[in-house]
Design an enzyme around this catalytic site. Structure first.
Site, PDB file in Angstrom:
ATOM      1  N   CYS A  26       0.835  -1.198   0.000  1.00  0.00           N
ATOM      2  CA  CYS A  26       0.000   0.000   0.000  1.00  0.00           C
ATOM      3  C   CYS A  26       0.870   1.247   0.000  1.00  0.00           C
ATOM      4  O   CYS A  26       2.097   1.173   0.065  1.00  0.00           O
ATOM      5  CB  CYS A  26      -0.945   0.012   1.197  1.00  0.00           C
ATOM      6  SG  CYS A  26      -0.095   0.136   2.786  1.00  0.00           S
ATOM      7  N   CYS A  29       3.349   1.642   2.773  1.00  0.00           N
ATOM      8  CA  CYS A  29       4.597   0.893   2.591  1.00  0.00           C
ATOM      9  C   CYS A  29       5.593   1.728   1.799  1.00  0.00           C
ATOM     10  O   CYS A  29       6.774   1.824   2.164  1.00  0.00           O
ATOM     11  CB  CYS A  29       4.332  -0.418   1.850  1.00  0.00           C
ATOM     12  SG  CYS A  29       3.240  -1.562   2.714  1.00  0.00           S
ATOM     13  N   ASP A 444       6.735  26.804 -33.146  1.00  0.00           N
ATOM     14  CA  ASP A 444       7.781  27.339 -34.001  1.00  0.00           C
ATOM     15  C   ASP A 444       7.392  26.962 -35.432  1.00  0.00           C
ATOM     16  O   ASP A 444       6.632  26.009 -35.631  1.00  0.00           O
ATOM     17  CB  ASP A 444       9.131  26.725 -33.619  1.00  0.00           C
ATOM     18  CG  ASP A 444      10.226  27.089 -34.603  1.00  0.00           C
ATOM     19  OD1 ASP A 444      10.439  28.291 -34.812  1.00  0.00           O
ATOM     20  OD2 ASP A 444      10.848  26.161 -35.161  1.00  0.00           O
ATOM     21  N   ASP A 646      11.769  22.514 -32.475  1.00  0.00           N
ATOM     22  CA  ASP A 646      12.718  21.459 -32.835  1.00  0.00           C
ATOM     23  C   ASP A 646      14.171  21.897 -32.833  1.00  0.00           C
ATOM     24  O   ASP A 646      15.068  21.069 -32.910  1.00  0.00           O
ATOM     25  CB  ASP A 646      12.388  20.907 -34.226  1.00  0.00           C
ATOM     26  CG  ASP A 646      12.742  21.898 -35.332  1.00  0.00           C
ATOM     27  OD1 ASP A 646      12.549  23.122 -35.106  1.00  0.00           O
ATOM     28  OD2 ASP A 646      13.212  21.462 -36.389  1.00  0.00           O
ATOM     29  N   ASP A 650      15.083  26.964 -29.943  1.00  0.00           N
ATOM     30  CA  ASP A 650      13.771  26.821 -29.299  1.00  0.00           C
ATOM     31  C   ASP A 650      13.888  26.356 -27.843  1.00  0.00           C
ATOM     32  O   ASP A 650      12.903  26.380 -27.110  1.00  0.00           O
ATOM     33  CB  ASP A 650      12.900  25.811 -30.062  1.00  0.00           C
ATOM     34  CG  ASP A 650      12.546  26.284 -31.461  1.00  0.00           C
ATOM     35  OD1 ASP A 650      12.316  27.498 -31.619  1.00  0.00           O
ATOM     36  OD2 ASP A 650      12.512  25.451 -32.385  1.00  0.00           O
TER      37      ASP A 650
END
Length: 750
Positions: A26, A29, A444, A646, A650
Site C-alpha cells: 500500500c 509501505c 515554431d 525542434d 527553441d
C-alpha cells in the site's frame, strides 16, 4: 546507475539508482521505504513507486548500492535477488531473517492462494448453508486445525511486514489485516476455551475461524490478481525491449558471422535480410528497402530507406537485403533511450500523488482509532463485546490504502506506455499531468509546421553576376548546418558553382553569419543584421516586395559598405500541419505561431493553417519572454502554455513553457529540454498527446474517487455492523483490482 556532475561542484557526482522492492502492499509501505532510504547519508531525493515496485534514488557522492538496499531491508521489505547474507553485512545489524515463517515450505503466490482456498472452503461452506437450514459446521478442533496454517503460515507475511511497520512507528494494510484477523482468530479461541466441551459441534458455540481464514485468502487472492494486472501496465515497455534481436549478422572480410548483440560495436557492418529486425542504429551502406518503424515512432506505413539513410534498431526490414553501418549500440541506441525515458517517467511521482501520500500517511492511524471506537462503542451501547470485536475487525479489513497508492502510478504507467507505442515520449509524470490543462499551443514554424528543409527559390544580385553572388554566399555558409545554409549549398552544387571556404566564420544568433573571404568581411542574414551594419537596403525594395507577397523567407548579403544581393527561400508545410491545427481547435485550444521569419512569410503560413495568432521576427532570446507573456494572458488570467519546437534556438522557449514539446527530428538540446518528444515529428501528435493526457488524468481522478468511495462508504457500514469481515475482505480485494483494471482501459484509447 547513471551519473552526471553536480552543478557548482566538480567533485560531487549525482547518481540515479533504481532498486526493485518486494513486499510492498500500500501507499504507507512506499512512504516508509522512502523515509528509510532518506536516512542514508548522501541521498538527495527518493521516489518509491508502488505500481512498479521500485525506488528511484538520487544520491550525491560515494553512496554504495548496498547501503540503499540495506535501508530497504531495515524498513521491513525485500530486494529481489539480493542474498540474505549480503543484507546482513550491508545493514550492519542483525538483518537475518527467513523469507517466510516456514522457509522450507515456499510456494508461488498463486499456489499459496489455492492452498488457502482449499483450507478455507470447509470452513465457509457450512456457514453459507446455514441460512438454508443445513447445519454442517465442523467440530471446533477441526476448524482450528484448518484455520491455523492459513493464519500463521500463509498469513505470516502480514505479521512480518506489520511488525516492521509498528517498529517504524507507522501503519499499513498488512498491519490492519494482521490485527483484524488475529482478533477474529483470538475471539474464536476464547469461545472454544469457554465452551463446556472443546470438541463439541461448532453450532453449539459459534466460532469465527472462517472469518479470519477467508479474509486472509481473499486478500491474498486480491493481491495476486492485482500483481498480474500490474504486470500488464508495463506491457508497452516489455514490447519495446523485445524488439531488439538477440543476435546479428556481422560482416568481417566479406564473410557473415552470427554474433551476440552485446558484441556489436560502433563502426561494425551488419547484414539485415528481409523480415529481420535491425539489430542496432545505423546508416544504410549497401542496398535499399522499406523499414517498418511502427513500434518505435507510431508511423503505420513503412518508410523508404536508401544508401545514407538512418535506420533504427528494432525496426523491421520489410523487403530488401541491406548492409548497415552501426552508429549507436547499447544504452545509446534510440530504442534503449526510449525505454529509459519511459521508465524514468513511470518512476517519478505526479504532483497529485504527493497529496495522496500525505493522506495515506495518516490514513492507517485514523482507521485504527475508528476501529477502537467501534469496539468500545458497541461494548458500551449494546454490551455485546463479541459483535463489537467483529465490527471492529470489519473496519480494519475493509480499509484499502493500497488502492489509494495505486490510483495514480497505475494510470501513469499505462498512459506513458500507450503514448510510447504511438510515437509520443513523455519525459516525466508532471508533464503528463500538466498537459491536460493546456489552453494555448505555441508553434515554431521551421521544422515544426514546415518540413524544415527550405530551398533557394531565387537570388538577385545587385553587384556582379548571380553565379558570383551564390558562390560568395556558399563560401560563407560552408561551415554552417543551418537549414538556410544547406539550401544555399545545395543550390550551388546543383548549378555547379565552385567556391573557396571562408575564414573567421562567426554565427550571429537570430541575425545571420559573418565571415571573411579574400580578406574582406561579409554579412549574410536578416534585415536586422543589415540594419546593425548600417547597410542600405533600398536597392532590394522591389525584390523584397515580390518575395514577400510569395511568402518567402528573405536574406541579404552585404560587404562592409554595400548591399550585394538578396536571397528568397521557400519551405513546404508538413502534410499534417493543417489537420494538426484543426485538431487542437476541436478540443478547445488556441494556437499561436512564433517565428523568426518576416511578417509576410509568417502570416502567410498562419493564414494557410488557420492559426489564431502570429508573432513574426522573434529572436531566440525573445521567444522565451513571449511564451511567458502568453502564460499570463492579456486579462491577467493564467493560461497553461505548450511550446512546440525542434531547434537549439527553441530550447529556452521550451523550458519557459508549462509543457515543452520537441520534434524528434530536432536538436538533442531541444529534446532534453522538452517534457514530451514526438518521435516522428508529426504536429498532429500534439493534439494526440494532450488528449492522452486528459484521458490519463481522468483515469487518475476516477481511481482516486473510487478508492476514497470504498472507504467513505465501507467504513461506516462496517462500524454499524452491516458488513461482516468476509464481505469486507472481498470489498478490499476488489478495490485494488478495480483501480488497476480501470487504468488498463487506457490501452484501448484510439
Amino acid at each position: 546507475m547513471s551519473a552526471v556532475a553536480l552543478t557548482g561542484s566538480s567533485s560531487a557526482i549525482v547518481t540515479r539508482t533504481n532498486i526493485p522492492i518486494g513486499g510492498m502492499t500500500c501507499a504507507s509501505c512506499a512512504s516508509r521505504v522512502e523515509k528509510s532510504i532518506r536516512k542514508v547519508a548522501g541521498v538527495v531525493d527518493v521516489s518509491v513507486n508502488l505500481a512498479t515496485e521500485t525506488a528511484n534514488v538520487i544520491t550525491a557522492g560515494d553512496v554504495k548500492r548496498s547501503m540503499l538496499e540495506a535501508a530497504v531491508v531495515d524498513a521491513g521489505y525485500e530486494v529481489p535477488d539480493m542474498k540474505v547474507a549480503d543484507q546482513r553485512v550491508s545493514s550492519g545489524k542483525n538483518a537475518s531473517r527467513s523469507p517466510s515463517l516456514l522457509g522450507f515450505l515456499e510456494f508461488s503466490d498463486g499456489v499459496k492462494v489455492i492452498i488457502a482456498a482449499l483450507l478455507s472452503l470447509p470452513l465457509v461452506v457450512p456457514m453459507l448453508l446455514t441460512p438454508l437450514g443445513v447445519h454442517a459446521m465442523l467440530p471446533a478442533n477441526w476448524q482450528l486445525a484448518l484455520a491455523t496454517p492459513v493464519q500463521f503460515w500463509l498469513g505470516a507475511r502480514f505479521y512480518r511486514v506489520g511488525w516492521h511497520a509498528v517498529k517504524a512507528g507507522t501503519g499499513n494494510m498488512d498491519l490492519l489485516v494482521a490485527i483484524g484477523t488475529s482478533a477474529a482468530f483470538g475471539l474464536s479461541l476464547y469461545l472454544m476455551w469457554r465452551s463446556p466441551v472443546a470438541g463439541a459441534p461448532a453450532e453449539m458455540t459459534h466460532l469465527y475461524f472462517e472469518s479470519a481464514a477467508v479474509v486472509i485468502t481473499l486478500v491474498m487472492f486480491g493481491k495476486w490478481l492485482e500483481s498480474r494486472a500490474k504486470r500488464e501496465t508495463t506491457a508497452a515497455i516489455r514490447a519495446l525491449q523485445a524488439l531488439t534481436p538477440p543476435t546479428a549478422n556481422l560482416i568481417v572480410g566479406g564473410t557473415e558471422h552470427a554474433v551476440a548483440l552485446a558484441d556489436i560495436q560502433v563502426g561494425d557492418l551488419l547484414r539485415i535480410r528481409p523480415g529481420e529486425r535491425f539489430a542496432a542504429d545505423g546508416v544504410i551502406a549497401v542496398g535499399q528497402t522499406h523499414a517498418n518503424e511502427s513500434m518505435i515512432t507510431g508511423e503505420s506505413l513503412p518508410v523508404a530507406k536508401a544508401v545514407g539513410d538512418r535506420v533504427t534498431g528494432g525496426a523491421l526490414n520489410d523487403e530488401g537485403l541491406v548492409d548497415v553501418r552501426v552508429i549507436a549500440v547499447g544504452a545509446e541506441s534510440t530504442l534503449q533511450r526510449i525505454v529509459r525515458m519511459v521508465e524514468d517517467a513511470q518512476a517519478q511521482k505526479a504532483p497529485i500523488q504527493r497529496l495522496v501520500d500525505k493522506v495515506s500517511a495518516v490514513f492507517v492511524p485514523v482507521v485504527l482509532l475508528i476501529s477502537l471506537a467501534t469496539l468500545i462503542g458497541w461494548g458500551a451501547v449494546t454490551g455485546d463485546c463479541k459483535q463489537g470485536i467483529l465490527n471492529a475487525v470489519s473496519v480494519l479489513v475493509i480499509v484499502c490504502p493500497c488502492a489509494l497508492g495505486l490510483a495514480t502510478p497505475a494510470a501513469i504507467m499505462v498512459g506513458t506506455g500507450v503514448a510510447a507505442q504511438r510515437g509520443i515520449l513523455i519525459k516525466d509524470a508532471p508533464a503528463l499531468e500538466t498537459a491536460h490543462n493546456i489552453s494555448i499551443v505555441a508553434f515554431d514554424k521551421t521544422g515544426t509546421l514546415t518540413e524544415g528543409k527550405p530551398t533557394l527559390i531565387d537570388a538577385e544580385a545587385h553587384h556582379g553576376t548571380r553565379a558570383e553572388l551564390l558562390s560568395l554566399a556558399a563560401a560563407i555558409q560552408s561551415g554552417s548546418e543551418h537549414p538556410l545554409a544547406q539550401a544555399v549549398l545545395n543550390a550551388a552544387a546543383q548549378e555547379g558553382i565552385t567556391f573557396n571556404p571562408a575564414n573567421n566564420i562567426r554565427a550571429l544568433p537570430g541575425r545571420g553569419v559573418a565571415a571573411e573571404v579574400a580578406g574582406v568581411t561579409y554579412y549574410l542574414g536578416s534585415a536586422q543584421l543589415m540594419s546593425d551594419q548600417r547597410i542600405d537596403l533600398q536597392a532590394s525594395t522591389a525584390a523584397l516586395e515580390r518575395f514577400t507577397v510569395e511568402g518567402c523567407t528573405v536574406s541579404w548579403l552585404a560587404s562592409e559598405d554595400k548591399l550585394l544581393g538578396v536571397f528568397a527561400f521557400g519551405d513546404a508545410m508538413k502534410p499534417t500541419a493543417t489537420a494538426a491545427v484543426k485538431a487542437l481547435h476541436h478540443i478547445g485550444i488556441r494556437t499561436v505561431l512564433i517565428s523568426g521569419d518576416n511578417a509576410a512569410a509568417a502570416n502567410k503560413v498562419g493564414a494557410a493553417l488557420g492559426i489564431d495568432e502570429v508573432h513574426a521576427g522573434v529572436l531566440p532570446k525573445q521567444k522565451a519572454a513571449l511564451v511567458a507573456s502568453l502564460k499570463v494572458g492579456g486579462s491577467g488570467g493564467k493560461s497553461v502554455v505548450a511550446m512546440v519546437g525542434d531547434g537549439i534556438n527553441d530550447a529556452p522557449a521550451l523550458a519557459a513553457a508549462d509543457v515543452g514539446i520537441a520534434m524528434s527530428n530536432g536538436s538533442d538540446v531541444a529534446i532534453e529540454t522538452a517534457g514530451i518528444t514526438l518521435m516522428r515529428g508529426d504536429p498532429l501528435l500534439v493534439a494526440a498527446a494532450i488528449e492522452l493526457s486528459r484521458r490519463t488524468t481522468a483515469k487518475i481522478k476516477q481511481n482516486l474517487f473510487w478508492a476514497f468511495c470504498y472507504n467513505i462508504i465501507g467504513i461506516p457500514l462496517a462500524a454499524a455492523g452491516l458488513l461482516n469481515p468476509v464481505i469486507a475482505g472481498a470489498a478490499m480485494a476488489l478495490s485494488s483490482l478495480s483501480v488497476v483494471t480501470n487504468a488498463l482501459l487506457l490501452r484501448r484509447a484510439k
